[in-house]
Design an enzyme around this catalytic site. Structure first.
Site, PDB file in Angstrom:
ATOM      1  N   HIS A  72     106.895  36.912 -55.583  1.00 53.38           N
ATOM      2  CA  HIS A  72     105.640  37.063 -56.230  1.00 53.38           C
ATOM      3  C   HIS A  72     104.928  36.031 -56.573  1.00 53.38           C
ATOM      4  O   HIS A  72     103.547  35.918 -56.385  1.00 53.38           O
ATOM      5  CB  HIS A  72     105.903  37.865 -57.730  1.00 53.38           C
ATOM      6  CG  HIS A  72     106.317  39.372 -57.216  1.00 53.38           C
ATOM      7  ND1 HIS A  72     107.277  39.872 -56.834  1.00 53.38           N
ATOM      8  CD2 HIS A  72     105.346  40.448 -57.708  1.00 53.38           C
ATOM      9  CE1 HIS A  72     107.255  41.093 -56.665  1.00 53.38           C
ATOM     10  NE2 HIS A  72     106.190  41.350 -57.250  1.00 53.38           N
ATOM     11  N   ASP A 183     100.276  43.300 -59.361  1.00 52.54           N
ATOM     12  CA  ASP A 183     100.399  42.178 -58.527  1.00 52.54           C
ATOM     13  C   ASP A 183      99.262  41.666 -57.825  1.00 52.54           C
ATOM     14  O   ASP A 183      98.718  40.548 -57.752  1.00 52.54           O
ATOM     15  CB  ASP A 183     101.468  42.448 -57.394  1.00 52.54           C
ATOM     16  CG  ASP A 183     102.905  42.904 -57.980  1.00 52.54           C
ATOM     17  OD1 ASP A 183     103.069  42.271 -59.112  1.00 52.54           O
ATOM     18  OD2 ASP A 183     103.747  43.201 -57.321  1.00 52.54           O
ATOM     19  N   ASP A 196     101.101  46.344 -54.409  1.00 53.79           N
ATOM     20  CA  ASP A 196     102.377  45.941 -55.384  1.00 53.79           C
ATOM     21  C   ASP A 196     103.444  45.522 -54.372  1.00 53.79           C
ATOM     22  O   ASP A 196     103.826  46.022 -53.510  1.00 53.79           O
ATOM     23  CB  ASP A 196     102.902  47.096 -56.378  1.00 53.79           C
ATOM     24  CG  ASP A 196     103.729  46.590 -57.144  1.00 53.79           C
ATOM     25  OD1 ASP A 196     103.406  46.171 -58.382  1.00 53.79           O
ATOM     26  OD2 ASP A 196     104.957  46.774 -56.940  1.00 53.79           O
ATOM     27  N   TYR A 197     103.861  44.239 -54.632  1.00 59.29           N
ATOM     28  CA  TYR A 197     105.000  43.604 -53.709  1.00 59.29           C
ATOM     29  C   TYR A 197     106.586  44.129 -54.256  1.00 59.29           C
ATOM     30  O   TYR A 197     106.818  44.061 -55.301  1.00 59.29           O
ATOM     31  CB  TYR A 197     105.037  42.315 -53.816  1.00 59.29           C
ATOM     32  CG  TYR A 197     103.696  41.538 -53.606  1.00 59.29           C
ATOM     33  CD1 TYR A 197     102.863  41.932 -52.489  1.00 59.29           C
ATOM     34  CD2 TYR A 197     103.183  40.403 -54.613  1.00 59.29           C
ATOM     35  CE1 TYR A 197     101.450  41.397 -52.303  1.00 59.29           C
ATOM     36  CE2 TYR A 197     101.867  40.089 -54.290  1.00 59.29           C
ATOM     37  CZ  TYR A 197     101.122  40.456 -53.334  1.00 59.29           C
ATOM     38  OH  TYR A 197      99.763  39.771 -53.101  1.00 59.29           O
TER      39      TYR A 197
END
Length: 294
Positions: A72, A183, A196-197
């Protein structure tokens, strides 16, 4: 004694002190909550065994919370339109130790993998992260939104309206604030999107990250709820800041990017779970479930 300071007068002997009573009741169920708190009793099941010797760097890369946070951080700090691998490698050298990652062992793998991710088409039009300019994105946007009172059982029933077999939410009803961190938010072709990772390891092959497998992962972890909380947060954010904002015309959708399955040659068929929450559901969450005012 120093100028400007006055001693506190002593209480007279025998003085009786009594506490002041609050004029109104103190709420006992007001607190700050998050997606993690709301799903603390959700257990998605066993994780497949990872092969550290796999040929694909995404398949052999370490799993776990710290590895996910490291990935991230790399995605947060690089310019998607630049020399991605070189940026990721330099950023890895700077931050890897903070996450318990051996940069000498894993930095090159991470850099090559991140470059694959940003060049993977997310939809049939060929949209990629690599097309998003820095001024069109917000990374790691922290949010807090207020809610009067939420009945989790009612919320769960709302999310199960489509008949999905989902793990139950078991948190107590609450009121207060919902907090989280998105994210990535980006604007493309006049619409706003959430990404969103996810670094979940679902298996070593692209087929392990096919649409049906990703849907199972989303349901099993209750990412459906996470996506709706993020959508509601962005919906309120844009409504407050974007003149003439309308969910129907301005909100593009949500991408859950399962990084280990993403590759340019597979496009959106592997590692990309895309959807757009129903406008009526978002309105219900906004006005009824997570109402700002009593």
């Amino acid at each position: 004694e120093p100028d400007g300071l006055r001693p506190i007068p002593a209480e007279p002997p025998g003085a009786e002190l009594t506490p002041r009573r609050p004029a109104r009741p103190v709420p006992r169920d007001w607190h700050i909550t998050s997606f993690s708190e709301l799903t603390r009793n959700v257990h998605p099941g066993p994780t497949p065994t990872r092969d550290p010797a796999a040929a694909d760097p995404a398949a052999r890369f370490p799993a776990g919370t710290e590895a996910g946070s490291y990935l991230h951080a790399l995605l947060e700090h690089i310019d998607f339109r630049g020399q991605v691998a070189a940026q990721a490698l330099a950023e890895s050298a700077r931050i890897a130790a903070r996450f318990g990652i051996d940069h000498a062992q894993w930095g090159a793998d991470a850099a090559a993998w991140i470059e694959r991710v940003v060049r993977t088409p997310l939809d049939a039009t060929g949209l990629t992260l690599a097309r998003i300019a820095p001024e069109r994105r917000l990374s790691e946007l922290a949010f807090d939104f207020a809610t009067v009172r939420v009945d989790l059982a009612a919320l769960d029933r709302c999310l199960r309206a489509a008949g999905d077999d989902l793990p139950p939410l078991e948190a107590e009803p609450f009121g207060g604030m919902v907090t989280g961190v998105i994210d990535l938010i980006f604007e493309h072709a006049g619409r706003w999107y959430i990404a969103d990772y996810k670094s979940n390891y679902l298996g070593p092959t692209p087929e392990d990250y096919a649409p049906a497998r990703l849907l199972d992962a989303v349901r099993g972890h209750r990412y459906d709820l996470q996506a709706l909380l993020y959508t509601l947060a962005l919906h309120r954010y844009l409504r407050a800041r974007l003149p003439g904002y309308s969910y129907g015309s301005d909100f593009g959708g949500v991408y859950y990017l399962f990084l280990r399955g993403m590759h340019p040659q597979h496009g959106p068929r592997s590692g990309v779970h895309a959807f757009r929450p129903d406008p009526a559901l978002v309105a219900t969450l906004d006005v009824e479930v997570f109402a700002c005012h009593a």
